[in-house]
Enzyme design. Structure first.
Site, short mmCIF file in Angstrom:
data_model
loop_
_atom_site.label_atom_id
_atom_site.label_comp_id
_atom_site.label_asym_id
_atom_site.label_seq_id
_atom_site.Cartn_x
_atom_site.Cartn_y
_atom_site.Cartn_z
N TYR A 38 -1.24 16.86 -7.56
CA TYR A 38 -1.96 17.32 -6.37
C TYR A 38 -3.19 18.11 -6.84
O TYR A 38 -3.79 17.74 -7.86
CB TYR A 38 -0.99 18.13 -5.50
CG TYR A 38 -1.40 18.21 -4.06
CD1 TYR A 38 -1.61 17.06 -3.31
CD2 TYR A 38 -1.58 19.44 -3.44
CE1 TYR A 38 -1.99 17.13 -1.97
CE2 TYR A 38 -1.96 19.53 -2.10
CZ TYR A 38 -2.17 18.37 -1.38
OH TYR A 38 -2.56 18.45 -0.06
N LYS B 151 13.77 -5.68 6.01
CA LYS B 151 12.84 -6.52 5.25
C LYS B 151 12.25 -5.76 4.07
O LYS B 151 12.11 -6.31 2.97
CB LYS B 151 11.71 -6.93 6.21
CG LYS B 151 10.85 -8.02 5.70
CD LYS B 151 11.41 -9.33 6.13
CE LYS B 151 10.59 -10.48 5.67
NZ LYS B 151 10.99 -11.71 6.39
N ASN C 104 14.34 -16.77 4.49
CA ASN C 104 13.08 -16.53 3.80
C ASN C 104 13.20 -15.47 2.73
O ASN C 104 12.26 -15.28 1.96
CB ASN C 104 11.92 -16.19 4.73
CG ASN C 104 12.30 -16.13 6.17
OD1 ASN C 104 13.46 -15.84 6.50
ND2 ASN C 104 11.35 -16.38 7.03
#
Lengths: 377, 377
Positions: free
Chosen positions: A37, A92, A317
């Site tokens: 950071y 997914k 898929n």
């Protein structure tokens, strides 16, 4: 089936989110903090400001995609909205990571029109290395995908279209080999003229299929029929130039291949009986298939595949998209082509050294399958 | 400093993304697949479609926020665009996870106007449990935050405003205690009338400060001055009703507290020398402070704080935002209030049992600090 639904619901209740974000580098000291950071982080920012392409060198863009839906076609459940689609998008993303090593994050978009959806995706795209569109209804999915592919410089892929098409073609290559048929002479019936059906038709056509009938709720599609849209017309011109018309039953007569991407229960055993010898039946509606595998079997189907993980021959898929994006991210591909999809399907088919009617396609847990797809892209 | 920048750049090049997504549940078998994805996942989707509030029961929304920027005010680097801001957003997400246990994902938005930015955030908000706005420039950050708070049903927080204000107030409570001053009688100069400066002024005012001068590049702000905007006017009416005017030097004369949230190098040692006895100097510009701590010390500063992790007394919002969102997500808070912010600042100040001039505020690595903030929200 009640069982799998209730178990899944319990799992979701327990997890409250199937994926989380984790740090790739420890953050244990003030020095770590000054590198991850401020003030150190200013330096990669300055570099990217100077040379925009450096975003791939210093950030998550290199290996992160968005899984985006508008909620209009969630599984077979229909237009249930973006919020209700979130569990599917999360799932997914889990598969992308597990099978492709791709970091994926779900984005559910509430938009009033396809144009607004497109605008929103474009506005948030800069931090992502690719866009996987998911469960977006037809016909607006075609316009959405086409516009985003044209206007973005990262790969855009509507999985319900091309992902399904790749895996169907892979399974079909092996099924036709088992049934001793050539794709060029096979009569193929596709039930469902939505995202999946039309894309499957296009990819099979590109691969050499000459005899494809696409059927929707009004029967076989052909140019000039009622209830057509521009995408259906485009595919009908391509696959059905003789303008064959009729019902699903008419289409099934003498067919060698049935590919269902529609709704549960639409196919009766009688229709399977009307097909040619050794019929190939891909009954892939989710979660309920067009005809249950046992029924299709009884009616004479030679090779049966579904979209579900709890039956043999899962044409899911999940065999496609993780490797497809893995390959695209590794190679810096900006746009997908049908040639890439055909190579991916062939690679997937070849993973099966000795296909059998119960095993035409690799198991999703076979790491070779995903690697083969990634290499083929 | 060259060193920290070069080291950070190397780290970023090595990592190519500081955070990744990981699965919270194993995905090893077809059964796992049928629960995490199809067909089982249809059930939580159906439940959420029926009862929208169930999204908190079954999805990442319960513990995931978006860290969103438009790239208009990245650190002290200015309007370098959303792409160049990604390393900061990623870093922020790492801190959210590390210190608050909050899953956070970076979203960089390319938008042509504040209205388009707002629309985009709204369109993607459904999957998130909160929105942390980050490094958005003034004055449009005020309109953006206000509109999103009004129109969304999840907590929205512009860290550059309120996060900074909370941690500054926490540090100031202990610094004033050490300097034996009351906030109500302290003369406070705030340099910078952007997101941070105006929000600090507002929170200090709400906490009881009566004598605040806010200074921008044109001098002390007051109602009716040139180069004002509606937010500056609102704060000037509140904190400077007597319409005191003048330069930064004028303002510093006799001040007890200087709070810098502007640009590197704007404060000269002479200005510190003009302040009252035992001056408190928060020189927080990032990455370069308004005056370097050693210079301020030499010029007589009693308590010095910066925004950086490589000096003592880091007034960095990392002490605020992780606990603030941790508390909000745990308690289902829909909107933040100044009362919550003041309670959080007091809790943070109290974490220091024995503050000293070199230690007015907890270390970001002190888990007690983040827990105290979360409880106070």
């Amino acid at each position: 089936m009640v069982n799998v639904y209730q178990k899944s619901l319990s799992l979701h209740r327990k997890l409250r989110g199937k994926l989380e974000t984790t740090l790739k580098t420890p953050l244990r000291t003030k020095i770590d903090l000054s590198l991850v950071y401020t003030p150190g982080v200013a330096e990669p920012c300055r570099q990217i400001a100077k040379r925009p392409a450096d975003i791939y060198k210093y950030t998550i863009k290199k290996n992160t995609i968005a899984v985006i839906t508008d909620g209009t076609a969630i599984l077979g459940l229909g237009n249930i909205g973006p919020a209700a689609g979130l569990p599917v998008m999360e799932g997914k993303c889990c598969l992308f990571k597990k099978f492709g090593g791709v970091n994926a994050f779900p984005i559910c978009i509430q938009a009033k029109s396809p144009a607004e959806f497109i605008k929103t995706v474009k506005n948030i795209s800069v931090g992502f290395g690719g866009i996987n569109l998911e469960d977006i209804g037809a016909p607006h999915c075609f316009e959405i995908e086409r516009t985003l592919i044209r206007e973005l410089d990262i790969p855009v892929f509507h999985d319900d279209q091309h992902g399904t098409a790749v895996v169907v073609l892979a399974g079909l290559i092996n099924a036709l080999w088992l049934a001793k048929r050539e794709i060029s002479s096979a009569k193929i019936v596709i039930l469902g003229a939505g995202a999946a059906g039309l894309s499957i038709a296009e990819l099979l056509y590109e691969y050499g299929a000459k005899n494809i009938l696409i059927v929707d709720t009004k029967g076989i599609i052909y140019e000039g029929r009622e209830h057509m849209d521009s995408e259906k017309t485009r595919l009908a011109q391509m696959t059905n130039p003789r303008k064959i018309y009729g019902s699903l039953t008419d289409a099934m007569y003498g067919a060698n291949v049935f590919i269902g991407v529609s709704r549960g229960g639409l196919v009766k055993p009688e229709m399977i009986k009307m097909m040619d010898n050794d019929p190939i039946v891909f009954t892939m509606a989710n979660p309920e298939p067009e005809i249950m595998p046992e029924e299709a079997k009884k009616a004479g189907a030679y090779i049966i595949a579904t979209g579900r993980s709890d039956f043999p021959n899962q044409i899911n898929n999940v065999l496609g998209f993780p490797g497809i994006f893995r390959g695209a991210l590794d190679k810096g591909i900006k746009k997908f082509t049908n040639e890439m999809f055909i190579r991916a399907a062939e690679a997937l088919a070849k993973c099966m050294k000795n296909p059998t009617p119960e095993k035409i396609i690799p198991d999703p847990f076979d790491p070779k399958a995903h690697k083969a797809v990634a290499r083929a892209i």
